[in-house]
Design a protein around this motif. Sequence first.
Motif, PDB file in Angstrom:
ATOM      1  N   SER A  68      -3.671  -8.490  -2.417  1.00  0.00           N
ATOM      2  CA  SER A  68      -4.003  -8.565  -3.847  1.00  0.00           C
ATOM      3  C   SER A  68      -3.050  -7.643  -4.622  1.00  0.00           C
ATOM      4  O   SER A  68      -2.310  -6.845  -4.022  1.00  0.00           O
ATOM      5  CB  SER A  68      -5.444  -8.121  -4.079  1.00  0.00           C
ATOM      6  N   ARG A  69      -3.088  -7.743  -5.933  1.00  0.00           N
ATOM      7  CA  ARG A  69      -2.222  -6.892  -6.758  1.00  0.00           C
ATOM      8  C   ARG A  69      -2.497  -5.417  -6.468  1.00  0.00           C
ATOM      9  O   ARG A  69      -1.576  -4.626  -6.258  1.00  0.00           O
ATOM     10  CB  ARG A  69      -2.438  -7.190  -8.242  1.00  0.00           C
ATOM     11  N   ARG A  70      -3.758  -5.014  -6.426  1.00  0.00           N
ATOM     12  CA  ARG A  70      -4.108  -3.607  -6.176  1.00  0.00           C
ATOM     13  C   ARG A  70      -3.701  -3.194  -4.761  1.00  0.00           C
ATOM     14  O   ARG A  70      -3.174  -2.107  -4.561  1.00  0.00           O
ATOM     15  CB  ARG A  70      -5.597  -3.382  -6.391  1.00  0.00           C
ATOM     16  N   GLU A  71      -3.929  -4.069  -3.790  1.00  0.00           N
ATOM     17  CA  GLU A  71      -3.516  -3.748  -2.420  1.00  0.00           C
ATOM     18  C   GLU A  71      -2.010  -3.567  -2.348  1.00  0.00           C
ATOM     19  O   GLU A  71      -1.528  -2.665  -1.655  1.00  0.00           O
ATOM     20  CB  GLU A  71      -3.964  -4.839  -1.456  1.00  0.00           C
ATOM     21  N   ARG A  72      -1.280  -4.368  -3.076  1.00  0.00           N
ATOM     22  CA  ARG A  72       0.180  -4.222  -3.077  1.00  0.00           C
ATOM     23  C   ARG A  72       0.579  -2.883  -3.712  1.00  0.00           C
ATOM     24  O   ARG A  72       1.506  -2.222  -3.234  1.00  0.00           O
ATOM     25  CB  ARG A  72       0.827  -5.399  -3.823  1.00  0.00           C
ATOM     26  N   GLU A  73      -0.121  -2.470  -4.759  1.00  0.00           N
ATOM     27  CA  GLU A  73       0.158  -1.167  -5.372  1.00  0.00           C
ATOM     28  C   GLU A  73      -0.120  -0.039  -4.381  1.00  0.00           C
ATOM     29  O   GLU A  73       0.677   0.907  -4.271  1.00  0.00           O
ATOM     30  CB  GLU A  73      -0.690  -0.988  -6.633  1.00  0.00           C
ATOM     31  N   ILE A  74      -1.241  -0.142  -3.665  1.00  0.00           N
ATOM     32  CA  ILE A  74      -1.584   0.870  -2.662  1.00  0.00           C
ATOM     33  C   ILE A  74      -0.548   0.838  -1.532  1.00  0.00           C
ATOM     34  O   ILE A  74      -0.061   1.893  -1.079  1.00  0.00           O
ATOM     35  CB  ILE A  74      -3.005   0.640  -2.105  1.00  0.00           C
ATOM     36  N   PHE A  75      -0.182  -0.355  -1.083  1.00  0.00           N
ATOM     37  CA  PHE A  75       0.844  -0.511  -0.041  1.00  0.00           C
ATOM     38  C   PHE A  75       2.128   0.188  -0.471  1.00  0.00           C
ATOM     39  O   PHE A  75       2.711   0.975   0.297  1.00  0.00           O
ATOM     40  CB  PHE A  75       1.103  -2.005   0.199  1.00  0.00           C
ATOM     41  N   ASP A  76       2.594  -0.085  -1.694  1.00  0.00           N
ATOM     42  CA  ASP A  76       3.828   0.530  -2.187  1.00  0.00           C
ATOM     43  C   ASP A  76       3.712   2.053  -2.239  1.00  0.00           C
ATOM     44  O   ASP A  76       4.642   2.772  -1.871  1.00  0.00           O
ATOM     45  CB  ASP A  76       4.190  -0.025  -3.571  1.00  0.00           C
ATOM     46  N   GLY A  77       2.559   2.545  -2.676  1.00  0.00           N
ATOM     47  CA  GLY A  77       2.352   3.992  -2.723  1.00  0.00           C
ATOM     48  C   GLY A  77       2.348   4.621  -1.343  1.00  0.00           C
ATOM     49  O   GLY A  77       2.973   5.668  -1.116  1.00  0.00           O
ATOM     50  N   LEU A  78       1.646   3.999  -0.412  1.00  0.00           N
ATOM     51  CA  LEU A  78       1.593   4.530   0.959  1.00  0.00           C
ATOM     52  C   LEU A  78       2.972   4.546   1.605  1.00  0.00           C
ATOM     53  O   LEU A  78       3.340   5.509   2.277  1.00  0.00           O
ATOM     54  CB  LEU A  78       0.619   3.703   1.814  1.00  0.00           C
ATOM     55  N   THR A  79       3.729   3.468   1.405  1.00  0.00           N
ATOM     56  CA  THR A  79       5.053   3.413   2.033  1.00  0.00           C
ATOM     57  C   THR A  79       6.043   4.356   1.354  1.00  0.00           C
ATOM     58  O   THR A  79       7.064   4.702   1.946  1.00  0.00           O
ATOM     59  CB  THR A  79       5.620   1.976   2.039  1.00  0.00           C
ATOM     60  N   ALA A  80       5.712   4.786   0.136  1.00  0.00           N
ATOM     61  CA  ALA A  80       6.541   5.784  -0.537  1.00  0.00           C
ATOM     62  C   ALA A  80       6.140   7.203  -0.145  1.00  0.00           C
ATOM     63  O   ALA A  80       6.750   8.182  -0.587  1.00  0.00           O
ATOM     64  CB  ALA A  80       6.443   5.606  -2.054  1.00  0.00           C
ATOM     65  N   GLY A  81       5.088   7.321   0.681  1.00  0.00           N
ATOM     66  CA  GLY A  81       4.673   8.626   1.181  1.00  0.00           C
ATOM     67  C   GLY A  81       3.541   9.274   0.417  1.00  0.00           C
ATOM     68  O   GLY A  81       3.180  10.421   0.689  1.00  0.00           O
ATOM     69  N   ALA A  82       2.942   8.573  -0.529  1.00  0.00           N
ATOM     70  CA  ALA A  82       1.844   9.160  -1.317  1.00  0.00           C
ATOM     71  C   ALA A  82       0.586   9.280  -0.460  1.00  0.00           C
ATOM     72  O   ALA A  82       0.337   8.446   0.415  1.00  0.00           O
ATOM     73  CB  ALA A  82       1.563   8.290  -2.542  1.00  0.00           C
ATOM     74  N   SER A  83      -0.207  10.299  -0.743  1.00  0.00           N
ATOM     75  CA  SER A  83      -1.475  10.480  -0.039  1.00  0.00           C
ATOM     76  C   SER A  83      -2.551   9.614  -0.700  1.00  0.00           C
ATOM     77  O   SER A  83      -2.386   9.128  -1.815  1.00  0.00           O
ATOM     78  CB  SER A  83      -1.912  11.943  -0.096  1.00  0.00           C
TER      79      SER A  83
END
Length: 123
Positions: free
Chosen positions: A65-80
């Motif tokens: 989903s759009r939100r899951e993709r945002e979370i995915f992008d954040g996680l892969t960028a190293g965000a907690s």
Amino acid sequence: MREILRRGIDGYLLKQNLPEQLADELHRLKAGIPPLSPDIATAMLAYMAEARSATRPFSPLESLSRREREIFDGLTAGASRNALAQRFGISHHTVATHTRSIYHKLEISTRAELGMLAARASG
């Protein structure tokens, strides 16, 4: 034509075929040679060419989903999780739920796999 192909036909003949042709084609079908009139063969080839040109590789990320993709992008960028929760104005529990959903949809179980998938998706 598409529906006929989806049903898994063994052959297809048009009504305009002569009775002798029909008998020959039935014998060929029994021998494992699928009967196709030239008009049907031409239509099938055109359909298959169209289908090949319209097909593109499926990315597993498209299932997010759009939100899951945002979370995915954040996680892969190293965000907690906490940083993502603050960024999106949601609780860290909601981020954890999205993360579990992402892992399930992508059939992975670690952040390392998440990173490898992101690297492959980016080229």
